[in-house]
Design a protein around this motif. Structure first.
Motif, mmCIF file in Angstrom:
data_model
loop_
_atom_site.group_PDB
_atom_site.id
_atom_site.type_symbol
_atom_site.label_atom_id
_atom_site.label_comp_id
_atom_site.label_asym_id
_atom_site.label_seq_id
_atom_site.Cartn_x
_atom_site.Cartn_y
_atom_site.Cartn_z
ATOM 1 N N UNK A 136 -12.063 -6.792 -22.829
ATOM 2 C CA UNK A 136 -11.843 -5.357 -22.747
ATOM 3 C C UNK A 136 -11.267 -5.025 -21.383
ATOM 4 N N UNK A 137 -10.176 -4.271 -21.352
ATOM 5 C CA UNK A 137 -9.577 -3.870 -20.098
ATOM 6 C C UNK A 137 -9.515 -2.372 -20.023
ATOM 7 N N UNK A 138 -9.466 -1.835 -18.816
ATOM 8 C CA UNK A 138 -9.436 -0.397 -18.666
ATOM 9 C C UNK A 138 -8.669 -0.024 -17.422
ATOM 10 N N UNK A 139 -7.935 1.063 -17.516
ATOM 11 C CA UNK A 139 -7.255 1.611 -16.357
ATOM 12 C C UNK A 139 -8.073 2.770 -15.838
ATOM 13 N N UNK A 140 -8.088 3.010 -14.547
ATOM 14 C CA UNK A 140 -8.877 4.107 -14.009
ATOM 15 C C UNK A 140 -8.354 5.445 -14.475
ATOM 16 N N UNK A 183 -8.290 0.692 -29.995
ATOM 17 C CA UNK A 183 -9.483 -0.023 -30.453
ATOM 18 C C UNK A 183 -9.200 -0.673 -31.803
ATOM 19 N N UNK A 184 -9.169 -1.995 -31.818
ATOM 20 C CA UNK A 184 -8.949 -2.761 -33.049
ATOM 21 C C UNK A 184 -9.550 -4.136 -32.848
ATOM 22 N N UNK A 185 -10.318 -4.628 -33.820
ATOM 23 C CA UNK A 185 -10.979 -5.911 -33.637
ATOM 24 C C UNK A 185 -10.046 -7.099 -33.835
ATOM 25 N N UNK A 186 -8.861 -6.881 -34.391
ATOM 26 C CA UNK A 186 -7.889 -7.957 -34.557
ATOM 27 C C UNK A 186 -7.021 -8.036 -33.301
ATOM 28 N N UNK A 187 -7.143 -9.130 -32.576
ATOM 29 C CA UNK A 187 -6.470 -9.239 -31.279
ATOM 30 C C UNK A 187 -4.956 -9.107 -31.407
ATOM 31 N N UNK A 210 -8.169 -0.968 -23.726
ATOM 32 C CA UNK A 210 -8.208 -1.525 -25.078
ATOM 33 C C UNK A 210 -9.548 -2.200 -25.299
ATOM 34 N N UNK A 211 -9.978 -2.260 -26.552
ATOM 35 C CA UNK A 211 -11.257 -2.872 -26.887
ATOM 36 C C UNK A 211 -11.266 -3.278 -28.347
ATOM 37 N N UNK A 260 -15.428 1.200 -27.709
ATOM 38 C CA UNK A 260 -14.502 2.333 -27.659
ATOM 39 C C UNK A 260 -15.180 3.580 -27.100
ATOM 40 N N UNK A 261 -16.413 3.830 -27.536
ATOM 41 C CA UNK A 261 -17.147 4.991 -27.047
ATOM 42 C C UNK A 261 -17.403 4.868 -25.550
ATOM 43 N N UNK A 262 -17.806 3.682 -25.133
ATOM 44 C CA UNK A 262 -18.069 3.450 -23.710
ATOM 45 C C UNK A 262 -16.787 3.572 -22.891
ATOM 46 N N UNK A 263 -15.717 2.954 -23.368
ATOM 47 C CA UNK A 263 -14.446 2.972 -22.643
ATOM 48 C C UNK A 263 -13.884 4.383 -22.547
ATOM 49 N N UNK A 264 -13.913 5.117 -23.655
ATOM 50 C CA UNK A 264 -13.393 6.490 -23.648
ATOM 51 C C UNK A 264 -14.203 7.377 -22.705
ATOM 52 N N UNK A 265 -15.503 7.130 -22.617
ATOM 53 C CA UNK A 265 -16.328 7.900 -21.705
ATOM 54 C C UNK A 265 -15.977 7.652 -20.260
ATOM 55 N N UNK A 266 -15.479 6.455 -19.949
ATOM 56 C CA UNK A 266 -15.156 6.106 -18.563
ATOM 57 C C UNK A 266 -13.739 6.508 -18.165
#
Length: 230
Positions: free
Chosen positions: A1-5, A20-24, A45-46, A52-58
Motif C-alpha cells: 500500500x502506498x500513499x501520497x501526503x 482500491x482493487x485486490x487484483x494487482x 492505492x490499496x 481503503x478506509x484507512x488510506x482515505x482517512x489519511x
C-alpha cells in the motif's frame, strides 16, 4: 500500500484519487491510466476495503475508485464507511464491477457511492467517470440509472402498502423528480415540461438541497423508496 501526503486543493490542483482493487494487475493499470492525466493524480492505492478506509482517512482524496468483491471488508462495506449516511466527512466513491454483478452495484449505490463503471470500460470512460464524480455529479447515465434502480424497486420501497410519507417538495419539483427517476436527462425534462435546461438545473438543485441528497443517483433511489414512481 502506498500513499501520497494530503495537499490543499486549489482551483488548478489536480483531482486526487485513491485506487482500491485486490487484483494487482488491475490496480496497477488503473494507477497508470490515472497518473498519466495532467488533471488527475493518484494519492494512494490499496488492495482491500479496510485499507481503503484507512488510506482515505489519511490522504483525504477527492475520489476513491473502489472495487466491489475483495477479501475482508468488501467495496460495499468500505463505501458505506466512506460515503454512507451519517459519515461526517464523506468521500466521493466510484465503484467498479462486472456486467453480471449489477445487484452489487445497487448495494454500493445504497451505501453512498456516486456511480459505477464496468471493469471492461475503456480508459476514457474511466477518466470521465472520475472527473464527473469529483464535481459532485452522478456518473450514471439517466437510462442506466432507471434500469438499475428499477430492477430492484421492490427492495428499495419500504414494506407495507400504507401512504407514502410527506415529501417536502412543490408540485413542480415532484414532477421533475419523477421524470429524473423515469430516466430523463435535463434536456428531455425541459422538452417535456416546456421549460429551459437552466430552469431544470435549478429545479434539480432545489430538489437535492431540500431532500439532503448528493446527486441524481440518490434522487432516483429516494423516488423509488417513497413510492413516487413505479
Amino acid at each position: 500500500m502506498t500513499a501520497a501526503p494530503p495537499a490543499p486543493r486549489t482551483a488548478a490542483a489536480p483531482v486526487r484519487v485513491v485506487v482500491c482493487d485486490d487484483q494487482v494487475l488491475v490496480r496497477t493499470g488503473l494507477v497508470t491510466i490515472i497518473d498519466a492525466q495532467p488533471d488527475l493524480e493518484v494519492a494512494g492505492e490499496c488492495g482491500d476495503g479496510e485499507a481503503a478506509v484507512d488510506l482515505a482517512g489519511r490522504v483525504r482524496p477527492d475520489v476513491v475508485v473502489m472495487d466491489i468483491r475483495m477479501p475482508g471488508l468488501d467495496g460495499i462495506g468500505a463505501t458505506r464507511l466512506l460515503a454512507g449516511a451519517g459519515v461526517p466527512r464523506p468521500v466521493k466513491v466510484l465503484v467498479v464491477t462486472t456486467f453480471n454483478l449489477d445487484e452489487y452495484v445497487y448495494d454500493a449505490l445504497r451505501a453512498g457511492a456516486s456511480g459505477f463503471l464496468l471493469k471492461d470500460a475503456p480508459p476514457d470512460r474511466l477518466l470521465h467517470g472520475i472527473r464527473t464524480v469529483a464535481t459532485g455529479a452522478a456518473l450514471l447515465d439517466p437510462e442506466v440509472t432507471r434500469q438499475l434502480v428499477g430492477r430492484y424497486a421492490a427492495r428499495i420501497r419500504p414494506a407495507g402498502d400504507g401512504p407514502a410519507p410527506d415529501v417536502p417538495l412543490t408540485a413542480r419539483e415532484l414532477e421533475v423528480l419523477r421524470l429524473i427517476a423515469d430516466g430523463l436527462s435535463n434536456t428531455e425534462i425541459a422538452a417535456a415540461l416546456l421549460i429551459s435546461r437552466e430552469t431544470v438545473k435549478t429545479f434539480v438543485s432545489r430538489i437535492l438541497a431540500k431532500l439532503g441528497l448528493r446527486d441524481r443517483v440518490q434522487a432516483v433511489v429516494y423516488a423509488y423508496r417513497h413510492g413516487l414512481v413505479t
